[in-house]
Design an enzyme around this catalytic site. Structure first.
Site, PDB file in Angstrom:
ATOM      1  N   THR A  72      -2.241   5.284  -4.948  1.00 41.96           N
ATOM      2  CA  THR A  72      -2.473   6.705  -5.224  1.00 41.96           C
ATOM      3  C   THR A  72      -2.106   7.609  -4.050  1.00 41.96           C
ATOM      4  O   THR A  72      -1.815   8.788  -4.242  1.00 41.96           O
ATOM      5  CB  THR A  72      -3.956   6.947  -5.584  1.00 41.96           C
ATOM      6  OG1 THR A  72      -4.764   6.462  -4.520  1.00 41.96           O
ATOM      7  CG2 THR A  72      -4.325   6.262  -6.873  1.00 41.96           C
ATOM      8  N   ASP A  73      -2.138   7.052  -2.823  1.00 41.71           N
ATOM      9  CA  ASP A  73      -1.986   7.915  -1.644  1.00 41.71           C
ATOM     10  C   ASP A  73      -0.676   8.699  -1.634  1.00 41.71           C
ATOM     11  O   ASP A  73      -0.657   9.873  -1.265  1.00 41.71           O
ATOM     12  CB  ASP A  73      -2.095   7.080  -0.361  1.00 41.71           C
ATOM     13  CG  ASP A  73      -3.520   6.587  -0.140  1.00 41.71           C
ATOM     14  OD1 ASP A  73      -4.439   7.102  -0.811  1.00 41.71           O
ATOM     15  OD2 ASP A  73      -3.714   5.674   0.692  1.00 41.71           O
ATOM     16  N   ASP A  89       0.904  -1.142   0.000  1.00 40.98           N
ATOM     17  CA  ASP A  89       0.000   0.000   0.000  1.00 40.98           C
ATOM     18  C   ASP A  89       0.951   1.201   0.000  1.00 40.98           C
ATOM     19  O   ASP A  89       1.944   1.210   0.748  1.00 40.98           O
ATOM     20  CB  ASP A  89      -0.856  -0.003   1.272  1.00 40.98           C
ATOM     21  CG  ASP A  89      -1.874   1.114   1.285  1.00 40.98           C
ATOM     22  OD1 ASP A  89      -3.070   0.812   1.359  1.00 40.98           O
ATOM     23  OD2 ASP A  89      -1.454   2.295   1.248  1.00 40.98           O
ATOM     24  N   SER A  90       0.683   2.212  -0.785  1.00 39.28           N
ATOM     25  CA  SER A  90       1.683   3.282  -0.925  1.00 39.28           C
ATOM     26  C   SER A  90       1.918   4.050   0.371  1.00 39.28           C
ATOM     27  O   SER A  90       2.912   4.771   0.486  1.00 39.28           O
ATOM     28  CB  SER A  90       1.326   4.226  -2.067  1.00 39.28           C
ATOM     29  OG  SER A  90       0.223   5.024  -1.743  1.00 39.28           O
ATOM     30  N   SER A  91       1.034   3.894   1.335  1.00 38.45           N
ATOM     31  CA  SER A  91       1.276   4.527   2.645  1.00 38.45           C
ATOM     32  C   SER A  91       2.507   3.926   3.311  1.00 38.45           C
ATOM     33  O   SER A  91       3.096   4.543   4.201  1.00 38.45           O
ATOM     34  CB  SER A  91       0.078   4.321   3.568  1.00 38.45           C
ATOM     35  OG  SER A  91      -1.085   4.754   2.938  1.00 38.45           O
TER      36      SER A  91
HETATM   37  N1  LIG Z   1      -6.053   4.116  -4.411  1.00 40.72           N
HETATM   38  C1  LIG Z   1      -4.982   3.690  -3.762  1.00 40.72           C
HETATM   39  O1  LIG Z   1      -4.088   3.200  -4.395  1.00 40.72           O
HETATM   40  C2  LIG Z   1      -4.925   3.911  -2.279  1.00 40.72           C
HETATM   41  C3  LIG Z   1      -4.054   2.953  -1.544  1.00 40.72           C
HETATM   42  N2  LIG Z   1      -4.217   3.102  -0.129  1.00 40.72           N
HETATM   43  C4  LIG Z   1      -2.591   3.150  -1.830  1.00 40.72           C
HETATM   44  O2  LIG Z   1      -2.134   4.270  -1.877  1.00 40.72           O
HETATM   45  O3  LIG Z   1      -1.862   2.226  -1.977  1.00 40.72           O
END
Ligand SMILES: NC(=O)C[C@H](N)C(=O)O
Length: 634
Positions: free
Chosen positions: A174-175, A142-144
């Site tokens: 996306t984060d 997860d990008s977090s």
């Molecule tokens: N839409 C996403 O990709 C959000 C996800 N939590 C991420 O950043 O990995």
């Protein structure tokens, strides 16, 4: 239809889905686009094969897809959405818009690349086949959860595989995608190929999702257009990576680029905004700088923030901070305690960049509340996003070979198109000018030296053309682009010469304020003053004189004949201009006669009167010029 059996290599690979552990996905002993073995004749009877266009390296391009994780490849678990390992390739293989199995088999794609994770798109509208190889990271994140180490890993993998692919797609959550895109844009030095980050808001495995479109668009761009930038593709738009920010947690339209229009839009066709696409102007080789400084941070001002909070934040080992300020870069100017903490930090070598909390716009020094931050030693961050500023700081501060001053200077420079405005008075370079770039492009010019040669050749023509029509605004714009308004054209004529000829008083004033020289001589030896006299622009003559313009000794000597000719024709106005310009009206002509003598002989009473009063005033003023003729009486 007869089925091709998959080559053994593929069979083996399939049983080891994480085959690419070395991160080196280039096929062994294979060069880019070698002619591949065509299907054997025994296969010609295979149903449908004749429908398939003959594969040729010319209409194929290769893209490396690095899958780092994110929602695009997630499934729903008890704990919520989490990435699913080793699932993406197989699921894409079953999607006809993202993989053409028939073509893959007919062209021996699997055997050729010896990689089970190489897929091929159906032919594009431009008749291109995009062959893409997926390199999946383990673990998927997860990008977090991403850190600067992950950025470094992506950078290294691109560098390693740079020559084997035409473009790169990074699948990413996306984060924090805007941070990674910004960081990669700085880390990738002298980039010549597209790197496109994308992901989705809904997993690609779900019925309604944005992942398929986003991946398809990113692949088509990376495989078909040489956009030498780190970009972000989302919801039919391609953005410059270091200009974006995530603005919506639940819309497919999740990103925006507040201060720069998209580089491309995907509508019926892809529309590339080539004027906006960054040109590196370099012939240096691509390399990735993976060293990043982690002692950086973002601090957002808020009403009532305490000095101790700021002090704590700025403590060592902190080396670089992005201060998110109000509006156009403002902070309380009635808080000496806060300002003192900021000053102390900048004095001890911490670089603090002033960025606005607003989504759109730039920091400026328009308010007193903004200027106090400049006084405290902060750098103006222009219209950079906080994401771009932070990663730029991290990149710049890792350049240990640079002094602190050089690092600050670098922070103020536009390195990868991350900022539009000039900082601290530094002006945009004319090589950034769209006009010059369009010309350079049409001449296929790519290196810095050639671009500069074009710039230098065009600048005087442009400035003189603007001066001719009295277009001060155009001159201001050219100046802002870095043009030297003092430069002369092929005939040595400067914008001041031209403006003086045309009598554009306002423009002459502007040019003089910009340091234009009143002493510049064209190839005929004429100064702007000579030009203004010739075309009889009294006001301009006065202004030039006030600024120190004067005739040369030779010009003064030659003026006698001209004055006599004016006197002969009774041209009072002409004589007056010469007077204002500083000529000695008593100077004799080539035959030793003075203007007043000529006027007397010609019976030009008015002229004699004028010249008489001139001589009287000269005498009264104690002029240094010696009279060569006595006042004449008619
Ligand atoms: N839409 C996403 O990709 C959000 C996800 N939590 C991420 O950043 O990995």
């Amino acid at each position: 239809m007869a089925e091709y059996s998959r080559p053994n290599t593929l069979g083996r690979a399939l049983s080891h889905p994480t085959l690419i552990e070395t991160n080196d996905v280039s096929p062994p002993n294979v060069q880019l686009h070698p002619r591949r073995r065509r299907k054997p004749s025994s296969c010609s009877s295979v149903e449908n094969l004749d429908r398939v266009s003959t594969p040729s390296p010319e209409n194929e391009s290769r893209v490396l897809v690095i899958n780092t994780g994110g929602t695009i490849g997630m499934t729903l678990r008890d704990t919520g959405y989490a990435p699913k390992a080793n699932a993406l390739v197989e699921s894409l293989r079953k999607l006809p818009i993202l993989h053409d199995e028939l073509y893959a088999r007919q062209t021996y794609l699997y055997e050729y690349y010896k990689l089970e994770n190489t897929l091929v798109l159906p032919p594009s509208k431009l008749n291109k086949r995009i062959i893409y190889t997926i390199l999946e990271y383990s673990p998927l994140l997860d990008s977090s959860n991403m850190t600067t180490d992950d950025w470094g890993r992506i950078g290294k993998d691109i560098e390693k595989n740079y020559e084997n692919f035409d473009g790169f797609v990074i699948l990413h959550g996306t984060d924090t995608m805007a941070y990674t895109a910004s960081a990669l844009s700085f880390m990738c030095e002298h980039l010549g190929k597209p790197i496109v980050l994308t992901g989705s808001q809904v997993p690609i495995y779900e019925l309604r999702n944005d992942g398929r479109d986003n991946l398809l668009g990113a692949l088509l761009i990376a495989g078909q257009f040489v956009i030498p930038e780190v970009c972000l593709y989302f919801y039919n738009k391609l953005y410059r990576g270091n200009r974006v920010t995530k603005v919506d947690a639940s819309s497919f339209n999740a990103f925006t680029s507040p201060n720069l229009p998209p580089l491309a839009t995907a509508e019926v066709d892809f529309k590339i905004n080539w004027d906006t696409v960054w040109r590196a102007n370099t012939t240096a080789k691509f390399q990735v700088r993976t060293e990043l400084n982690r002692n950086v941070g973002l601090l957002r001002l808020f009403p009532g923030i305490t000095a101790s909070t700021v002090r704590a934040f700025l403590q060592p080992p902190m080396q670089g901070v992005v201060l998110e300020t109000y509006g156009s870069g403002n902070a309380p100017d009635n808080r000496p305690d806060l300002l003192e903490e900021l000053s102390k930090a900048t004095n001890s070598g911490v670089i603090i960049v002033n960025c606005t909390q607003c989504l759109r716009g730039t920091v400026s020094a328009s308010y007193a509340t903004g200027r106090v931050l400049m006084d405290a030693g902060l750098l103006a961050g222009g219209d950079m996003t906080p994401e771009a500023s932070l990663s730029k700081l991290s990149y710049v501060l890792a350049k240990k070979e640079l002094t602190l001053d050089a690092q600050k200077k670098m922070m103020a420079q536009n390195l990868r198109g991350e900022m539009s405005a000039d900082l601290e008075g530094a002006k945009l370079c004319l090589s950034d000018s769209r006009f010059i770039q369009v010309i350079a492009k049409s001449l296929s010019v790519s290196c810095k030296e050639e671009l500069e040669a074009i710039r230098d050749a065009l600048t005087p023509s442009l400035t003189c053309a603007a001066a001719k029509i009295g277009d001060t605004e155009a001159l201001v714009a050219l100046k802002e682009m870095g043009s030297d308004l003092r430069l002369g054209d092929f005939d040595g004529r400067t914008p001041l010469h031209v403006a003086a000829c045309e009598g554009h008083l306002r423009l002459v004033q502007y040019l003089l304020n910009q340091g234009a020289s009143v002493h510049a001589k064209d190839r005929y030896g004429d100064t702007p003053l000579c030009n203004a006299v010739r075309f009889r622009h009294k006001d301009v003559v006065r202004l030039l004189r006030k600024t120190g313009a004067h005739f040369s000794r030779e010009q003064l000597e030659e003026a006698g004949s001209e004055l006599c000719s004016l006197a002969a024709s009774g041209d009072k106005e002409g004589l007056d201009i010469w007077r204002i310009a500083g000529a000695d009206l008593t100077r004799p002509g080539y035959d030793g006669k003075t203007a007043i003598e000529v006027a007397q002989a010609a019976g030009n009473k008015d002229v004699v009167e004028v010249l008489n009063s001139y001589m009287n005033s000269k005498t009264m003023n104690g002029a240094a010029i010696e009279f060569t003729a006595k006042p004449a009486l008619l």
